[in-house]
Write a protein that holds these residues in place. Structure first.
Motif, PDB file in Angstrom:
ATOM      1  N   ALA A 181     -10.790 -15.050   3.257  1.00  0.00           N
ATOM      2  CA  ALA A 181     -10.683 -13.592   3.299  1.00  0.00           C
ATOM      3  C   ALA A 181     -10.708 -13.003   1.897  1.00  0.00           C
ATOM      4  O   ALA A 181     -11.320 -11.955   1.660  1.00  0.00           O
ATOM      5  CB  ALA A 181      -9.406 -13.185   4.031  1.00  0.00           C
ATOM      6  N   VAL A 182     -10.046 -13.668   0.962  1.00  0.00           N
ATOM      7  CA  VAL A 182     -10.083 -13.217  -0.430  1.00  0.00           C
ATOM      8  C   VAL A 182     -11.513 -13.283  -0.960  1.00  0.00           C
ATOM      9  O   VAL A 182     -11.987 -12.373  -1.646  1.00  0.00           O
ATOM     10  CB  VAL A 182      -9.138 -14.066  -1.298  1.00  0.00           C
ATOM     11  N   ALA A 183     -12.213 -14.386  -0.642  1.00  0.00           N
ATOM     12  CA  ALA A 183     -13.584 -14.555  -1.116  1.00  0.00           C
ATOM     13  C   ALA A 183     -14.517 -13.499  -0.534  1.00  0.00           C
ATOM     14  O   ALA A 183     -15.485 -13.086  -1.186  1.00  0.00           O
ATOM     15  CB  ALA A 183     -14.087 -15.953  -0.758  1.00  0.00           C
ATOM     16  N   ASP A 184     -14.228 -13.041   0.688  1.00  0.00           N
ATOM     17  CA  ASP A 184     -15.083 -12.040   1.339  1.00  0.00           C
ATOM     18  C   ASP A 184     -14.762 -10.617   0.899  1.00  0.00           C
ATOM     19  O   ASP A 184     -15.507  -9.692   1.232  1.00  0.00           O
ATOM     20  CB  ASP A 184     -14.934 -12.131   2.859  1.00  0.00           C
ATOM     21  N   ALA A 185     -13.670 -10.443   0.162  1.00  0.00           N
ATOM     22  CA  ALA A 185     -13.270  -9.106  -0.271  1.00  0.00           C
ATOM     23  C   ALA A 185     -14.185  -8.609  -1.383  1.00  0.00           C
ATOM     24  O   ALA A 185     -15.020  -9.348  -1.919  1.00  0.00           O
ATOM     25  CB  ALA A 185     -11.814  -9.114  -0.729  1.00  0.00           C
TER      26      ALA A 185
ATOM     27  N   GLU B 271     -13.099  -6.160  -6.615  1.00  0.00           N
ATOM     28  CA  GLU B 271     -11.811  -5.647  -7.083  1.00  0.00           C
ATOM     29  C   GLU B 271     -10.645  -6.329  -6.396  1.00  0.00           C
ATOM     30  O   GLU B 271      -9.485  -6.141  -6.779  1.00  0.00           O
ATOM     31  CB  GLU B 271     -11.713  -4.135  -6.849  1.00  0.00           C
ATOM     32  N   GLY B 272     -10.925  -7.122  -5.342  1.00  0.00           N
ATOM     33  CA  GLY B 272      -9.871  -7.824  -4.637  1.00  0.00           C
ATOM     34  C   GLY B 272      -9.309  -7.024  -3.478  1.00  0.00           C
ATOM     35  O   GLY B 272      -9.778  -5.925  -3.171  1.00  0.00           O
ATOM     36  N   GLU B 273      -8.285  -7.597  -2.823  1.00  0.00           N
ATOM     37  CA  GLU B 273      -7.672  -6.947  -1.675  1.00  0.00           C
ATOM     38  C   GLU B 273      -6.171  -7.184  -1.699  1.00  0.00           C
ATOM     39  O   GLU B 273      -5.686  -8.147  -2.287  1.00  0.00           O
ATOM     40  CB  GLU B 273      -8.283  -7.495  -0.376  1.00  0.00           C
ATOM     41  N   THR B 274      -5.415  -6.288  -1.045  1.00  0.00           N
ATOM     42  CA  THR B 274      -3.964  -6.414  -1.010  1.00  0.00           C
ATOM     43  C   THR B 274      -3.543  -7.470   0.000  1.00  0.00           C
ATOM     44  O   THR B 274      -4.290  -7.800   0.935  1.00  0.00           O
ATOM     45  CB  THR B 274      -3.308  -5.078  -0.642  1.00  0.00           C
ATOM     46  N   SER B 275      -2.323  -7.962  -0.159  1.00  0.00           N
ATOM     47  CA  SER B 275      -1.827  -8.982   0.766  1.00  0.00           C
ATOM     48  C   SER B 275      -1.677  -8.421   2.174  1.00  0.00           C
ATOM     49  O   SER B 275      -1.869  -9.134   3.162  1.00  0.00           O
ATOM     50  CB  SER B 275      -0.497  -9.549   0.273  1.00  0.00           C
ATOM     51  N   ALA B 276      -1.343  -7.116   2.290  1.00  0.00           N
ATOM     52  CA  ALA B 276      -1.187  -6.508   3.609  1.00  0.00           C
ATOM     53  C   ALA B 276      -2.505  -6.527   4.380  1.00  0.00           C
ATOM     54  O   ALA B 276      -2.551  -6.884   5.568  1.00  0.00           O
ATOM     55  CB  ALA B 276      -0.671  -5.077   3.472  1.00  0.00           C
ATOM     56  N   VAL B 277      -3.574  -6.142   3.702  1.00  0.00           N
ATOM     57  CA  VAL B 277      -4.891  -6.143   4.359  1.00  0.00           C
ATOM     58  C   VAL B 277      -5.323  -7.561   4.692  1.00  0.00           C
ATOM     59  O   VAL B 277      -5.842  -7.834   5.782  1.00  0.00           O
ATOM     60  CB  VAL B 277      -5.928  -5.441   3.462  1.00  0.00           C
ATOM     61  N   LEU B 278      -5.101  -8.487   3.773  1.00  0.00           N
ATOM     62  CA  LEU B 278      -5.475  -9.883   4.010  1.00  0.00           C
ATOM     63  C   LEU B 278      -4.684 -10.459   5.184  1.00  0.00           C
ATOM     64  O   LEU B 278      -5.245 -11.210   6.003  1.00  0.00           O
ATOM     65  CB  LEU B 278      -5.231 -10.714   2.747  1.00  0.00           C
ATOM     66  N   ALA B 279      -3.408 -10.111   5.289  1.00  0.00           N
ATOM     67  CA  ALA B 279      -2.591 -10.588   6.402  1.00  0.00           C
ATOM     68  C   ALA B 279      -3.149 -10.093   7.733  1.00  0.00           C
ATOM     69  O   ALA B 279      -3.249 -10.850   8.712  1.00  0.00           O
ATOM     70  CB  ALA B 279      -1.148 -10.131   6.226  1.00  0.00           C
TER      71      ALA B 279
ATOM     72  N   ARG C 262       3.137 -10.421   7.246  1.00  0.00           N
ATOM     73  CA  ARG C 262       3.001 -10.215   5.801  1.00  0.00           C
ATOM     74  C   ARG C 262       3.798 -11.230   4.987  1.00  0.00           C
ATOM     75  O   ARG C 262       3.348 -11.658   3.923  1.00  0.00           O
ATOM     76  CB  ARG C 262       3.446  -8.799   5.444  1.00  0.00           C
ATOM     77  N   ALA C 263       4.970 -11.610   5.473  1.00  0.00           N
ATOM     78  CA  ALA C 263       5.790 -12.572   4.731  1.00  0.00           C
ATOM     79  C   ALA C 263       5.088 -13.922   4.625  1.00  0.00           C
ATOM     80  O   ALA C 263       5.066 -14.550   3.564  1.00  0.00           O
ATOM     81  CB  ALA C 263       7.155 -12.729   5.394  1.00  0.00           C
ATOM     82  N   THR C 264       4.493 -14.373   5.733  1.00  0.00           N
ATOM     83  CA  THR C 264       3.768 -15.645   5.717  1.00  0.00           C
ATOM     84  C   THR C 264       2.565 -15.571   4.791  1.00  0.00           C
ATOM     85  O   THR C 264       2.317 -16.481   3.999  1.00  0.00           O
ATOM     86  CB  THR C 264       3.311 -16.017   7.138  1.00  0.00           C
ATOM     87  N   ALA C 265       1.817 -14.476   4.890  1.00  0.00           N
ATOM     88  CA  ALA C 265       0.644 -14.311   4.036  1.00  0.00           C
ATOM     89  C   ALA C 265       1.044 -14.316   2.567  1.00  0.00           C
ATOM     90  O   ALA C 265       0.382 -14.943   1.728  1.00  0.00           O
ATOM     91  CB  ALA C 265      -0.091 -13.022   4.380  1.00  0.00           C
ATOM     92  N   TRP C 266       2.135 -13.631   2.241  1.00  0.00           N
ATOM     93  CA  TRP C 266       2.573 -13.570   0.839  1.00  0.00           C
ATOM     94  C   TRP C 266       2.949 -14.957   0.323  1.00  0.00           C
ATOM     95  O   TRP C 266       2.586 -15.327  -0.787  1.00  0.00           O
ATOM     96  CB  TRP C 266       3.750 -12.613   0.705  1.00  0.00           C
ATOM     97  N   ARG C 267       3.681 -15.725   1.118  1.00  0.00           N
ATOM     98  CA  ARG C 267       4.081 -17.073   0.681  1.00  0.00           C
ATOM     99  C   ARG C 267       2.864 -17.960   0.464  1.00  0.00           C
ATOM    100  O   ARG C 267       2.782 -18.705  -0.518  1.00  0.00           O
ATOM    101  CB  ARG C 267       5.021 -17.710   1.711  1.00  0.00           C
ATOM    102  N   LEU C 268       1.905 -17.869   1.360  1.00  0.00           N
ATOM    103  CA  LEU C 268       0.702 -18.696   1.227  1.00  0.00           C
ATOM    104  C   LEU C 268      -0.112 -18.260   0.004  1.00  0.00           C
ATOM    105  O   LEU C 268      -0.612 -19.104  -0.747  1.00  0.00           O
ATOM    106  CB  LEU C 268      -0.148 -18.597   2.493  1.00  0.00           C
ATOM    107  N   LEU C 269      -0.229 -16.961  -0.201  1.00  0.00           N
ATOM    108  CA  LEU C 269      -0.971 -16.469  -1.369  1.00  0.00           C
ATOM    109  C   LEU C 269      -0.283 -16.880  -2.671  1.00  0.00           C
ATOM    110  O   LEU C 269      -0.946 -17.255  -3.643  1.00  0.00           O
ATOM    111  CB  LEU C 269      -1.114 -14.948  -1.301  1.00  0.00           C
ATOM    112  N   ALA C 270       1.045 -16.830  -2.683  1.00  0.00           N
ATOM    113  CA  ALA C 270       1.779 -17.241  -3.877  1.00  0.00           C
ATOM    114  C   ALA C 270       1.545 -18.717  -4.175  1.00  0.00           C
ATOM    115  O   ALA C 270       1.402 -19.125  -5.339  1.00  0.00           O
ATOM    116  CB  ALA C 270       3.271 -16.960  -3.696  1.00  0.00           C
TER     117      ALA C 270
END
Length: 260
Positions: free
Chosen positions: A25-29, A32-40, A47-55
């Motif tokens: 999903a990050v690669a398809d953004a 300029e990139g995308e926020t964790s909320a949109v990626l989640a 959002r909490a799971t997405a944030w931990r994985l992104l970190a």
């Protein structure tokens, strides 16, 4: 014991699948990139799971976060993996360019690919009448070579910091060992489009280098022109730098055509 889910039935690990989905999903953004909320949301994750994985992916260098916008983009580690996977094809497409550069300048032309800990030289073309050192397969200190500085100049600041975490050793009287001075030089390299080395690794060798950039502007390889300091003199740097930039752009276009 409870029944295993579909992923576990096939020996697959759900957390890995979620991390890969986020990376895709990050690669398809957008660049300029995308926020964790949109990626989640795109990956159907809270959002909490997405944030931990992104970190975690950030710690591994697979994604980068812009602290001013909190947008996520693909990290340099992905570029290194892509370069490693495509080395043979990249060398095949770049070799004719190296031949033309060497013939045009009368100097040695090299191609180095970005790897996890820096650069590895994978191809070299030298003039028939010139005896030169062979750099194939070698890794060199990034702060003391034109190729290394050309790589660093196009990397995110976090990656530069990680690659230059240790003290910068001095190899010759002209080696830059101050991070402050080096960062100023990297800014100048990015403005003019090529890096230079004035006897900073070996006192009798000078060179210029330009990055081979992918579609996101990340360096996947570096093209260098170098030779003895009595031939590759500072008054030739601008001329050779322009040749290196042109050749690096040609290699980048050839790589895109080959991947199409």
């Amino acid at each position: 014991m409870g029944a295993a889910g579909p992923a576990e039935d096939r020996g697959r690990i759900q957390s890995v699948e979620r991390a890969v989905a986020l990376l895709e999903a990050v690669a398809d953004a957008s660049p300029e990139g995308e926020t964790s909320a949109v990626l989640a949301t795109r990956c159907a994750l809270n959002r909490a799971t997405a944030w931990r994985l992104l970190a975690t992916l950030e710690d591994l260098g697979l994604v980068d976060r812009d602290p001013s916008t909190n947008r996520w983009t693909v990290g340099f580690a992905v570029t290194r993996l892509a370069a490693s996977a495509g080395v043979a094809g990249l060398v095949r497409r770049a070799h004719p360019v190296l031949v033309r550069v060497s013939e045009r300048t009368g100097e040695t032309a090299d191609l180095a690919v970005a790897q996890r800990l820096g650069l590895t030289y994978v191809d070299e073309v030298a003039p028939p009448s010139v005896l030169t050192a062979n750099w194939l397969g070698r890794q060199v200190p990034l702060h003391a070579t034109s190729s290394g500085k050309a790589l660093l100049a196009w990397l995110p600041a976090a990656d530069v910091g990680a690659l230059l975490a240790d003290p910068l050793p001095r190899y010759t009287a002209t080696t830059v060992t101050s991070r402050r001075v080096l960062r100023t030089e990297l800014d100048e390299i990015r403005r003019r489009g090529y890096g230079v080395c004035v006897g900073e690794l070996e006192p009798t060798l000078n060179g210029v280098s330009a990055p081979v950039l992918d579609g996101r502007g990340r360096p996947v390889a570096v093209l260098s022109i170098w030779g003895p300091s009595d031939r590759v003199t500072p008054d030739r740097f601008a001329e050779l730098g322009a040749v290196a930039r042109e050749a690096a752009d040609e290699v980048a276009r050839a790589a895109v055509r080959g991947a199409a």
